[in-house]
Scaffold this motif. Sequence first.
Motif, PDB file in Angstrom:
ATOM      1  N   ALA A  38       0.851  -1.186   0.000  1.00  0.00           N
ATOM      2  CA  ALA A  38       0.000   0.000   0.000  1.00  0.00           C
ATOM      3  C   ALA A  38       0.888   1.238   0.000  1.00  0.00           C
ATOM      4  CB  ALA A  38      -0.907   0.018   1.226  1.00  0.00           C
ATOM      5  N   VAL A  39       0.469   2.245  -0.757  1.00  0.00           N
ATOM      6  CA  VAL A  39       1.164   3.529  -0.832  1.00  0.00           C
ATOM      7  C   VAL A  39       0.344   4.571  -0.085  1.00  0.00           C
ATOM      8  CG1 VAL A  39       1.723   5.417  -2.423  1.00  0.00           C
ATOM      9  CG2 VAL A  39       2.426   3.074  -2.967  1.00  0.00           C
ATOM     10  N   PHE A  40       1.033   5.384   0.704  1.00  0.00           N
ATOM     11  CA  PHE A  40       0.387   6.444   1.488  1.00  0.00           C
ATOM     12  C   PHE A  40       0.985   7.771   1.049  1.00  0.00           C
ATOM     13  CE2 PHE A  40       0.229   2.532   3.755  1.00  0.00           C
ATOM     14  CZ  PHE A  40      -0.941   2.529   4.502  1.00  0.00           C
ATOM     15  N   GLU A  41       0.155   8.665   0.486  1.00  0.00           N
ATOM     16  CA  GLU A  41       0.656   9.902  -0.117  1.00  0.00           C
ATOM     17  C   GLU A  41      -0.285  11.074   0.115  1.00  0.00           C
ATOM     18  OE1 GLU A  41       2.739  11.684  -1.677  1.00  0.00           O
ATOM     19  OE2 GLU A  41       4.345  10.365  -2.342  1.00  0.00           O
ATOM     20  N   ASP A  42       0.307  12.255   0.316  1.00  0.00           N
ATOM     21  CA  ASP A  42      -0.496  13.475   0.386  1.00  0.00           C
ATOM     22  C   ASP A  42      -0.360  14.321  -0.868  1.00  0.00           C
ATOM     23  OD1 ASP A  42       1.430  16.145   1.682  1.00  0.00           O
ATOM     24  OD2 ASP A  42       2.226  14.200   1.100  1.00  0.00           O
ATOM     25  N   ALA A  43       0.648  14.058  -1.686  1.00  0.00           N
ATOM     26  CA  ALA A  43       0.898  14.853  -2.891  1.00  0.00           C
ATOM     27  C   ALA A  43       0.172  14.248  -4.083  1.00  0.00           C
ATOM     28  CB  ALA A  43       2.393  14.921  -3.185  1.00  0.00           C
ATOM     29  N   LEU A  44      -0.341  15.113  -4.951  1.00  0.00           N
ATOM     30  CA  LEU A  44      -1.017  14.632  -6.156  1.00  0.00           C
ATOM     31  C   LEU A  44      -0.058  13.810  -7.014  1.00  0.00           C
ATOM     32  CD1 LEU A  44      -3.005  17.858  -7.167  1.00  0.00           C
ATOM     33  CD2 LEU A  44      -3.786  15.930  -5.777  1.00  0.00           C
ATOM     34  N   SER A  45       1.182  14.276  -7.143  1.00  0.00           N
ATOM     35  CA  SER A  45       2.159  13.534  -7.941  1.00  0.00           C
ATOM     36  C   SER A  45       2.467  12.179  -7.321  1.00  0.00           C
ATOM     37  CB  SER A  45       3.450  14.347  -8.083  1.00  0.00           C
ATOM     38  OG  SER A  45       4.046  14.600  -6.824  1.00  0.00           O
ATOM     39  N   GLY A  46       2.441  12.089  -5.987  1.00  0.00           N
ATOM     40  CA  GLY A  46       2.714  10.822  -5.312  1.00  0.00           C
ATOM     41  C   GLY A  46       1.591   9.818  -5.494  1.00  0.00           C
ATOM     42  N   VAL A  47       0.346  10.309  -5.420  1.00  0.00           N
ATOM     43  CA  VAL A  47      -0.795   9.422  -5.669  1.00  0.00           C
ATOM     44  C   VAL A  47      -0.746   8.900  -7.101  1.00  0.00           C
ATOM     45  CG1 VAL A  47      -3.306   9.411  -5.960  1.00  0.00           C
ATOM     46  CG2 VAL A  47      -2.299  10.341  -3.878  1.00  0.00           C
ATOM     47  N   GLU A  48      -0.415   9.775  -8.045  1.00  0.00           N
ATOM     48  CA  GLU A  48      -0.266   9.334  -9.433  1.00  0.00           C
ATOM     49  C   GLU A  48       0.794   8.243  -9.540  1.00  0.00           C
ATOM     50  OE1 GLU A  48      -0.083  12.227 -12.697  1.00  0.00           O
ATOM     51  OE2 GLU A  48      -0.532  13.758 -11.199  1.00  0.00           O
ATOM     52  N   ALA A  49       1.889   8.408  -8.813  1.00  0.00           N
ATOM     53  CA  ALA A  49       2.960   7.413  -8.852  1.00  0.00           C
ATOM     54  C   ALA A  49       2.482   6.071  -8.302  1.00  0.00           C
ATOM     55  CB  ALA A  49       4.166   7.919  -8.055  1.00  0.00           C
ATOM     56  N   GLY A  50       1.722   6.114  -7.201  1.00  0.00           N
ATOM     57  CA  GLY A  50       1.206   4.874  -6.632  1.00  0.00           C
ATOM     58  C   GLY A  50       0.280   4.150  -7.583  1.00  0.00           C
ATOM     59  N   ARG A  51      -0.570   4.899  -8.270  1.00  0.00           N
ATOM     60  CA  ARG A  51      -1.485   4.275  -9.227  1.00  0.00           C
ATOM     61  C   ARG A  51      -0.724   3.736 -10.423  1.00  0.00           C
ATOM     62  NH1 ARG A  51      -4.518   1.568  -8.229  1.00  0.00           N
ATOM     63  NH2 ARG A  51      -5.627   3.014  -6.872  1.00  0.00           N
ATOM     64  N   ALA A  52       0.243   4.517 -10.936  1.00  0.00           N
ATOM     65  CA  ALA A  52       1.001   4.093 -12.114  1.00  0.00           C
ATOM     66  C   ALA A  52       1.817   2.836 -11.853  1.00  0.00           C
ATOM     67  CB  ALA A  52       1.929   5.229 -12.577  1.00  0.00           C
ATOM     68  N   GLY A  53       2.219   2.631 -10.583  1.00  0.00           N
ATOM     69  CA  GLY A  53       3.039   1.474 -10.255  1.00  0.00           C
ATOM     70  C   GLY A  53       2.267   0.194 -10.024  1.00  0.00           C
TER      71      GLY A  53
END
Length: 244
Positions: free
Chosen positions: A192-207
């Motif tokens: 599971a990825v935990f992110e507050d940044a929009l770019s970080g959420v995008e990274a979690g989904r892309a991965g």
Amino acid sequence: MIGLPDGVTACLFDLDGVLTSTATLHQIAWKQTFDEFLAHRSDGDRSPFTPHDYAAYVDGRPRADGVRTFLASRGIRLPEGDADDSPDAETTNGVGNRKNDALLRLIEEKGVQPYSGSVAYLEAARAAGLSIGVVTSSANGEHVLEVAGLTPFVQVRVDGLTIVEQRLRGKPAPDSFLAGARALGVAPGEAAVFEDALSGVEAGRAGGFGYVVGVDRADQADQLLERGADVVVDDLADLLNGAK
């Protein structure tokens, strides 16, 4: 009860804004740096750096990427320079190093506070036997974790230094999170990825990660969901209270 789907055995946490309140310090340091920089330019859009600029161009990205992306939005392009450029250098790396100096001064003045809900979640995740990694674009990840007292929770750290050493693409590319999963010995679908940044959420989904938790510290819940978060919480403690 940690609010994650069955099959998730590892947690990959962003640092600034998820575990610690240092995202606020980053934003202050970026504003100081960019406002001073723009004030001395004669080209491009020289209006002050805003919270929108932080979220859209800087938050979650490696330092040089943040400089490059923000200045491009203002019609300004600098030579890249080198990673060890003086903070006074009019280069992408020089401006980034200027920002880092400002950040370190703020950390020295104000300290680093972990979010209490995040500490509670780390304790619950460790008690549940989950592997724990921190994935941050900050080159100061080790220092911030140590000052915040969070180092004992962390089995693996991927930070801005790792990104440079391994030549990883920064967020929103998934490379740094994928490196964290590899270091923990788990497949992306098991983490599971935990992110507050929009770019970080995008990274979690892309991965292709098993679950992406958006942490809404900046009143951007809708945008976090749009970028790929499976769930958005105001605080990690919400997951312990049954939010899914």
